[in-house]
Write a protein that holds these residues in place. Structure first.
Motif, PDB file in Angstrom:
ATOM      1  N   LYS A 230      45.505   4.485 112.871  1.00  0.00           N
ATOM      2  CA  LYS A 230      44.109   4.829 113.145  1.00  0.00           C
ATOM      3  C   LYS A 230      43.954   6.329 113.428  1.00  0.00           C
ATOM      4  N   ARG A 231      44.877   6.871 114.220  1.00  0.00           N
ATOM      5  CA  ARG A 231      44.827   8.315 114.512  1.00  0.00           C
ATOM      6  C   ARG A 231      44.945   9.134 113.231  1.00  0.00           C
ATOM      7  N   CYS A 232      45.893   8.712 112.392  1.00  0.00           N
ATOM      8  CA  CYS A 232      46.155   9.435 111.142  1.00  0.00           C
ATOM      9  C   CYS A 232      44.921   9.393 110.228  1.00  0.00           C
ATOM     10  N   VAL A 233      44.339   8.203 110.087  1.00  0.00           N
ATOM     11  CA  VAL A 233      43.166   8.045 109.220  1.00  0.00           C
ATOM     12  C   VAL A 233      41.996   8.871 109.767  1.00  0.00           C
ATOM     13  N   LYS A 234      41.813   8.821 111.079  1.00  0.00           N
ATOM     14  CA  LYS A 234      40.690   9.539 111.687  1.00  0.00           C
ATOM     15  C   LYS A 234      40.824  11.051 111.467  1.00  0.00           C
ATOM     16  N   ASP A 235      42.026  11.565 111.688  1.00  0.00           N
ATOM     17  CA  ASP A 235      42.250  13.007 111.472  1.00  0.00           C
ATOM     18  C   ASP A 235      41.940  13.396 110.033  1.00  0.00           C
ATOM     19  N   GLU A 236      42.379  12.562 109.100  1.00  0.00           N
ATOM     20  CA  GLU A 236      42.152  12.859 107.682  1.00  0.00           C
ATOM     21  C   GLU A 236      40.664  12.804 107.339  1.00  0.00           C
ATOM     22  N   ILE A 237      39.969  11.815 107.896  1.00  0.00           N
ATOM     23  CA  ILE A 237      38.527  11.705 107.634  1.00  0.00           C
ATOM     24  C   ILE A 237      37.803  12.946 108.133  1.00  0.00           C
ATOM     25  N   ILE A 238      38.166  13.384 109.346  1.00  0.00           N
ATOM     26  CA  ILE A 238      37.519  14.576 109.911  1.00  0.00           C
ATOM     27  C   ILE A 238      37.803  15.794 109.031  1.00  0.00           C
ATOM     28  N   ALA A 239      39.059  15.926 108.582  1.00  0.00           N
ATOM     29  CA  ALA A 239      39.442  17.066 107.735  1.00  0.00           C
ATOM     30  C   ALA A 239      38.693  17.033 106.403  1.00  0.00           C
ATOM     31  N   LYS A 240      38.580  15.863 105.801  1.00  0.00           N
ATOM     32  CA  LYS A 240      37.948  15.765 104.477  1.00  0.00           C
ATOM     33  C   LYS A 240      36.427  15.883 104.569  1.00  0.00           C
ATOM     34  N   LYS A 241      35.867  15.418 105.689  1.00  0.00           N
ATOM     35  CA  LYS A 241      34.411  15.536 105.859  1.00  0.00           C
ATOM     36  C   LYS A 241      33.962  16.997 105.961  1.00  0.00           C
ATOM     37  N   ALA A 242      34.880  17.855 106.400  1.00  0.00           N
ATOM     38  CA  ALA A 242      34.541  19.272 106.568  1.00  0.00           C
ATOM     39  C   ALA A 242      34.460  20.002 105.225  1.00  0.00           C
ATOM     40  N   LEU A 243      34.965  19.373 104.163  1.00  0.00           N
ATOM     41  CA  LEU A 243      34.983  20.033 102.848  1.00  0.00           C
ATOM     42  C   LEU A 243      33.632  19.891 102.144  1.00  0.00           C
ATOM     43  N   SER A 244      33.332  20.858 101.265  1.00  0.00           N
ATOM     44  CA  SER A 244      32.159  20.698 100.406  1.00  0.00           C
ATOM     45  C   SER A 244      32.490  19.627  99.365  1.00  0.00           C
ATOM     46  N   VAL A 245      31.449  19.091  98.701  1.00  0.00           N
ATOM     47  CA  VAL A 245      31.686  18.050  97.697  1.00  0.00           C
ATOM     48  C   VAL A 245      32.604  18.572  96.588  1.00  0.00           C
ATOM     49  N   ASP A 246      32.379  19.810  96.154  1.00  0.00           N
ATOM     50  CA  ASP A 246      33.232  20.369  95.095  1.00  0.00           C
ATOM     51  C   ASP A 246      34.687  20.479  95.536  1.00  0.00           C
TER      52      ASP A 246
END
Lengths: 266, 271
Positions: A230-246
């Motif tokens: 869960k920690r790993c998935v959450k960190d990744e989601i936060i990191a990927k959400k910060a990116l632009s769509v491109d």
């Protein structure tokens, strides 16, 4: 990883009857989960559970392969072998997630697609192909986790992602060791040799750079594994959400683009 | 000079005089008899599998085909037992470097990017080189706004390359997606046999899907389905006509008209 087990031991562990499947991780990682059913075309596949909920307060869409516990449930879920309707349901809900900018978590664990007459009649190949091409363009982060046996194209249909994670005792392969041994050596009893040759363990895939994280299982309870995941998935989601769509889609494209890049001797 | 002399000078006389046997009815003819009949048996009408060269001769305008990435060769990337020797034998037996030939050319005067799989190289299976060549073709076609016409024939992913071969399905799908997003046409032509991971990826991702008559097209293998379900497979199961009936193929086209149909579709989609 503490102890290096032979590959086939990992395969057996990944398939074990006691091993939690996708549904377990939804239950223990996602709060207020609401299951959503059906592909809107033909039916609802029990082998794929999908819906919406919260991961530590972040709204997510979760999609999981599930084989069930009791014999009745296993029959209803076709022992976790998805049908075309399952892949189509998954894609429908990924598009719904995209519309509401919600990240997607996929849990993979199935011996493979359903080898049945009806599944072929309803375009199993086309359903997987559609997921592969459409998932390349879904404008929400996709995190895929292999929790059990990642069996061939059926697994990949939930595996086009921004971050790939494997549990230590999960496997991910182009073909089952038994299938490989029976085709190549006309002897499915040589599955352990095939498992070694296929390089299908989490450790192998991490070394190949095909998965980004391996969650250790050694000396951990299911709850502890689940919370590490869960920690790993959450960190990744936060990191990927910060990116632009491109940036997100370029990253996804390049993640797969670089696998097996060949030189041209011309 | 007559045809015989020309072929003799090119060292091809023996090749064209070589006997071939129809696998369906057993008719034996010179290779040239089959070749002149689009590799269709003149006795029983069965479609024989075509090599990439034969397919290019049939479909692409004469002298327009320019091959890309022709020298790319596979390596035994996961050190799979016996694979190195198998690759060597496949190269020798098929006179090919890999199971797909890619390039550009014109079809009925329409410029396009073309890939042709060849089942004489390890059953047309897809490893990293097949995946890479087709990916590069779609990327090149996207850059140049070219339609892609692809001929599939394959047993599926190449298990001797393990997870790398499975991942080629996703890699090619990414390139197909970008090509499509840019508004380009992709015509997939499914020929006998198109199965496994190829059906579950780029064979089924075309804007238009054409199949050759009676071609075997499916995901799961017939023996596996029979063994798992214990059921007898229906007549014509996983054949082109079965897929047309179930809505997964646009057109079944006979070989003699295939080039004409593709050219008309290309023209209709030209911008």
């Amino acid at each position: 990883m503490a102890v290096l087990k032979p590959s086939y031991e990992r395969v057996k562990a990944a398939r074990s009857n006691d091993r939690p499947m996708g549904g377990y991780y939804i239950k223990h990682m996602i709060d207020d989960f609401i299951e959503l059913h059906g592909d809107r075309r033909f039916g609802d596949d029990g082998a794929i559970v999908a819906g919406v909920g919260y991961l530590d307060g972040i709204p997510v869409t979760a999609i999981a392969m599930e084989r069930g516990d009791s014999i009745e449930e296993r029959m209803r879920r076709n022992f976790g072998c998805p049908s075309p309707e399952g892949y189509r349901k998954a894609l429908r809900l990924m598009k719904e997630a995209e519309k509401f900018h919600r990240p997607i978590i996929c849990f993979i664990g199935s011996s493979g697609a359903n080898p049945g007459i009806e599944a072929e009649e309803r375009g199993q190949g086309e359903a997987i192909a559609e997921n592969l091409v459409e998932m390349m363009g879904i404008k929400s982060p996709i995190i895929s986790v292999v929790v059990g046996e990642g069996g061939s194209g059926g697994a990949l249909a939930l595996g086009v992602c921004d971050t790939a994670i494997m549990l230590e005792n999960s496997v991910y392969s182009v073909i089952s060791p038994e299938g490989c041994a029976s085709i190549l050596w006309k002897d499915s009893a040589k599955a352990p040799e095939a498992a070694d040759a296929l390089k299908l363990t989490a450790d192998d895939l991490y070394k190949f750079g095909i998965v980004e994280y391996v969650i250790e299982e050694e000396n951990r309870t299911s709850e502890e594994i689940c919370s590490a995941l869960k920690r790993c998935v959450k960190d990744e989601i936060i990191a990927k959400k910060a990116l632009s769509v491109d940036e997100l889609l370029d990253g996804r494209y390049n993640k797969f683009r670089k696998i097996g890049n060949c030189e041209d001797n011309q | 000079m007559n045809v015989k002399e020309v072929l003799g000078n090119l060292g091809l006389l023996e090749y064209f005089a070589e006997k071939r046997t129809c696998k369906k009815c057993g008719a034996e003819e010179n290779y040239s008899v089959f070749k002149n009949n689009n590799m269709i048996c003149p006795s029983c009408g069965a479609y024989m599998r075509m090599t990439a060269d034969e397919r290019i001769d049939l479909i692409v305008d004469k002298d327009t085909f320019i091959e890309t990435n022709a020298s790319m060769e596979s390596k035994n990337i996961i050190a799979f037992p016996e694979y190195t020797a198998k690759l060597k034998k496949a190269k020798k037996d098929s006179s090919l470097k890999e199971a797909v030939v890619c390039g550009t050319g014109t079809i009925g005067g329409q410029k396009c990017a073309i890939f042709v799989m060849d089942s004489s190289f390890m059953m047309g299976s897809m490893g990293t080189v097949v995946g890479e060549k087709i990916t590069r073709l779609f990327e090149m076609a996207t850059e140049n706004n070219l339609p892609v016409v692809g001929f599939t024939t394959s047993g599926g992913a190449r298990m001797q390359e393990g997870i790398y071969s499975l991942m080629q399905m996703a890699k090619v799908s990414g390139a197909v997606h970008r090509h499509s997003e840019a508004g380009n046409l992709y015509i997939a032509v499914l020929t006998d046999p198109t199965t496994g991971g190829i059906t579950a990826s780029f064979a089924m991702q075309g804007d238009i899907t054409i199949a050759e008559p009676k071609a075997l097209i499916g995901f799961a293998g017939q023996r596996v389905i029979e063994q798992t379900t214990g059921e007898k497979l229906p007549k014509g199961f996983q054949r082109a006509e079965f897929l047309l009936e179930h809505g997964f193929v646009d057109i079944i086209e006979e070989r003699g008209r295939l080039k004409y149909t593709i050219a008309r579709l290309l023209e209709l989609h030209s911008r």
